[in-house]
Design a protein around this motif. Structure first.
Motif, mmCIF file in Angstrom:
data_model
loop_
_atom_site.group_PDB
_atom_site.id
_atom_site.type_symbol
_atom_site.label_atom_id
_atom_site.label_comp_id
_atom_site.label_asym_id
_atom_site.label_seq_id
_atom_site.Cartn_x
_atom_site.Cartn_y
_atom_site.Cartn_z
ATOM 1 N N HIS A 27 -4.362 -4.706 -6.154
ATOM 2 C CA HIS A 27 -4.248 -3.436 -5.429
ATOM 3 C C HIS A 27 -5.036 -2.330 -6.124
ATOM 4 C CE1 HIS A 27 -2.548 -0.063 -3.253
ATOM 5 N NE2 HIS A 27 -2.113 0.451 -4.398
ATOM 6 N N LYS A 28 -4.865 -2.198 -7.436
ATOM 7 C CA LYS A 28 -5.540 -1.118 -8.143
ATOM 8 C C LYS A 28 -7.032 -1.385 -8.287
ATOM 9 C CE LYS A 28 -1.583 0.818 -10.543
ATOM 10 N NZ LYS A 28 -1.017 1.312 -11.817
ATOM 11 N N GLY A 29 -7.401 -2.673 -8.391
ATOM 12 C CA GLY A 29 -8.817 -3.006 -8.428
ATOM 13 C C GLY A 29 -9.509 -2.628 -7.128
ATOM 14 N N LEU A 30 -8.871 -2.950 -6.014
ATOM 15 C CA LEU A 30 -9.438 -2.602 -4.708
ATOM 16 C C LEU A 30 -9.502 -1.087 -4.527
ATOM 17 C CD1 LEU A 30 -7.677 -5.247 -2.422
ATOM 18 C CD2 LEU A 30 -10.100 -5.170 -3.047
ATOM 19 N N ARG A 31 -8.456 -0.406 -4.929
ATOM 20 C CA ARG A 31 -8.439 1.059 -4.782
ATOM 21 C C ARG A 31 -9.553 1.699 -5.609
ATOM 22 N NH1 ARG A 31 -2.975 4.106 -6.262
ATOM 23 N NH2 ARG A 31 -3.663 3.550 -8.367
#
Length: 206
Positions: free
Chosen positions: A193-197
């Motif tokens: 999730h944080k990588g995509l964000r």
């Protein structure tokens, strides 16, 4: 939250020793291989001799040493011009091999068994893979918790200490492995999730 947030302070304590090691000619790759080799020896040794419960005391000792070696190899690479393509491969592969070896001894204990311990090992590997995927999608290497490498070292080091000291093992202790599975699943989701964000924020800026 993750113990990884404490890494800068830990590195500051190690920096004088790292400087001496660099001056003596030690390389980051040598330290990486030493950490992996030691993890294999300790993990497999405790697993094969698991009837000797006192040997589980080796786990917290080595897990702490391994954390120090992991910090040292990174500092040698970044601060002393030792970064290399081979080192990047060795660092990631050595981490997952070491994790698997050091968690393996718990599979020999009836309280935990091979199923849940195996699930923890597999998810630990996937969580690191999820972290490594960050740069491939335009984000940074993700180290998010709640059960990153440093956190796993603390949990399984404490568990090894508990068993090695021969302290009582109530039935509720069984739930530590399912909880580890849950937290590792959350770690994987968090890193993705944080990588995509992060990657999308970079795209929007560009």
């Amino acid at each position: 939250m993750s113990l990884y947030a404490l890494k800068p302070r830990f590195q500051a304590l190690l920096r004088p020793r790292v400087t001496r090691m660099a001056d003596a000619g030690y390389t980051a790759n040598q330290v990486t291989l030493a950490a992996a080799g030691g993890s294999l020896v300790v993990g497999l040794g405790v697993a094969f001799l698991s009837d000797l419960r006192i040997l589980f005391l080796l786990l917290p000792v080595w897990l702490f040493i391994r954390m120090a070696l992991n910090a040292i190899d990174g500092m040698l690479a970044r601060e002393f011009g030792q970064k290399s393509l081979l080192g990047a491969y060795l660092n990631e592969i050595a981490d997952v091999v070491s994790d698997a070896a050091l968690i393996l001894p718990f599979a020999t204990l009836p309280l935990f068994g091979p199923f849940w311990t195996g699930a923890v090992i597999v998810l630990a590997v996937i969580s690191e893979f999820a972290g490594v995927m960050g740069p491939m999608v335009g984000a940074s290497r993700r180290y998010d918790g709640p059960l990153g490498k440093s956190d796993r070292a603390f949990v399984f080091g404490a568990l090894g200490l508990w068993i090695g000291l021969g302290l009582p093992r109530p039935e509720w202790l069984f739930w530590l492995m399912p909880l580890a599975v849950l937290f590792l699943t959350l770690t994987i989701v968090n890193r993705v999730h944080k990588g995509l964000r992060e990657a999308r924020s970079h795209q929007s800026v560009s």
